[in-house]
Design an enzyme around this catalytic site. Structure first.
Site, short mmCIF file in Angstrom:
data_model
loop_
_atom_site.label_atom_id
_atom_site.label_comp_id
_atom_site.label_asym_id
_atom_site.label_seq_id
_atom_site.Cartn_x
_atom_site.Cartn_y
_atom_site.Cartn_z
N ASP A 38 47.52 23.70 71.84
CA ASP A 38 48.33 22.56 71.43
C ASP A 38 47.74 21.28 72.01
OD1 ASP A 38 49.94 24.40 70.21
OD2 ASP A 38 51.65 24.14 71.57
N ASP A 96 60.50 29.72 70.15
CA ASP A 96 59.69 30.88 70.54
C ASP A 96 60.24 31.51 71.82
OD1 ASP A 96 58.01 30.32 68.40
OD2 ASP A 96 56.75 29.00 69.61
N GLU A 106 52.54 32.54 61.16
CA GLU A 106 51.32 31.73 61.35
C GLU A 106 50.07 32.59 61.17
OE1 GLU A 106 51.50 29.70 65.14
OE2 GLU A 106 52.64 28.05 64.29
O1 RIB Z 1 56.59 26.93 67.87
C1 RIB Z 1 55.79 26.04 68.59
C2 RIB Z 1 54.36 26.28 68.30
O2 RIB Z 1 54.13 25.97 66.93
C3 RIB Z 1 53.39 25.41 69.06
O3 RIB Z 1 53.01 25.97 70.30
C4 RIB Z 1 52.25 25.24 68.09
O4 RIB Z 1 51.08 25.89 68.48
C5 RIB Z 1 52.75 25.77 66.76
O5 RIB Z 1 52.22 26.99 66.50
#
Ligand code: RIB
Length: 312
Positions: free
Chosen positions: A14, A256, A141
């Site tokens: 990030d 998360d 993702e």
């Molecule tokens: O959910 C947060 C995450 O979303 C971040 O850490 C970024 O990398 C994206 O994947």
């Protein structure tokens, strides 16, 4: 015995710009500061589960660049084995560009990099350790066909499946029917249900639609509005858990953190309401700190916050 969680998902670096506000089109704006922080929804959820005390089996891909190597080292520091994470040659590690404003709200743009290379062979290569777990956690993702394959493998092996459908994308009903715990925020719930979620009542309607489409337990996280938990089959089994009043610094990774903590509590056979409160305590602590993995608390702090509320 430690709960054992399997995660199939993403790893990102990030790149965070703290800014007073989001710049307009064509505008150049001087921000407050820049930070390079470990992230990626899969990695964040794995780290959250590890910090809650779980053993992890994590299947992912990074590139053969500095970001990839530092991501592997960071996971190892959290006690997560990296032998099921493939370092893809001549490929960049996933990167997330994050603008974080003074209200703690973020805007994220992803360059998937090596995350796009995660494939069924990676799942097969890790199948022995994956299927030792009690629960599989996935997000979106990573390539959808890989995620769906991992879910199939988990169901065949008798694991429970928790899906965090983020970033949101269309999912067939037969996929939702394989999901034991669908955990999503209000944006994702609106997208997948076709019902705009703005409060507890609209979240409950969205959860009902998702359950009619096949999902089992639906958990909708709504930040300051709390968390709607809908158990299956009975409207009276839907309840709204209010949010903690905390000083919001950065919401990145809070969802998360919620997912990782919830997965561990479920694997520990905690009752769903208690598990959701535990996860909410973890997420509440996460929003008080900058960054994704830098903000994920350890179990002791989460239990202290949860117990302070229970004993009020
Ligand atoms: O959910 C947060 C995450 O979303 C971040 O850490 C970024 O990398 C994206 O994947």
């Amino acid at each position: 015995m430690k709960p054992h969680i399997a995660v199939v998902g993403s790893i990102n670096m990030d790149l965070v710009f703290r800014t007073p506000r989001i710049p307009a089109a064509g505008e150049t704006l001087t921000g407050h500061s820049f930070h390079q922080i470990q992230g990626g929804k899969g990695a964040n959820q794995a780290v959250a589960a590890a910090r809650m005390g779980a053993e992890l089996s994590f299947v992912a891909c990074v590139g053969d660049d500095g970001f990839g190597t530092s991501s592997l080292r960071a996971l190892e520091q959290d006690g997560i084995a990296t032998n099921t994470i493939r370092q893809v040659t001549q490929c960049a590690t996933g990167v997330a560009g994050i603008l974080l404003d003074d209200a703690g709200q973020n805007r994220i743009v992803l360059a998937p990099g090596a995350n796009a290379q995660l494939n069924k062979v990676d799942i097969d290569a890790a199948i022995h350790t994956l299927t030792q777990a009690q629960l599989l956690v996935c997000q979106l993702e990573s390539p959808l066909d890989t995620v769906l394959y991992a879910i199939d493998c988990a169901k065949n092996a008798g694991l429970a499946v928790l899906l965090n459908p983020a970033p949101a994308q269309a999912l067939e009903d037969k996929v939702l029917a394989q999901v034991d715990y669908l955990v999503l925020n209000e944006t994702e719930a609106s997208f997948l249900s076709g019902q705009t979620v703005t409060d507890g009542a609209s979240a409950q309607s969205a959860a009902e639609v998702l359950q009619q489409r096949g999902a089992n337990v639906v958990v909708i996280t709504m930040g300051a509005l709390g968390v709607l938990v809908a158990e299956k089959g009975n409207a009276s089994l839907a309840y709204l858990l209010p949010a903690y009043a905390v000083n919001v610094v950065d919401t990145t990774g809070a969802g998360d953190t919620f997912v990782g903590a919830l997965a561990v509590a479920i694997a520990e056979a905690q009752e769903l309401r208690a598990a959701s409160m535990f996860a909410q305590s973890a997420a509440a602590l996460a929003v008080t700190q900058l960054g994704a993995q830098t903000s994920i608390p350890h179990r002791k702090a989460v239990e202290a916050l949860r117990n302070s509320v229970i004993t009020l």
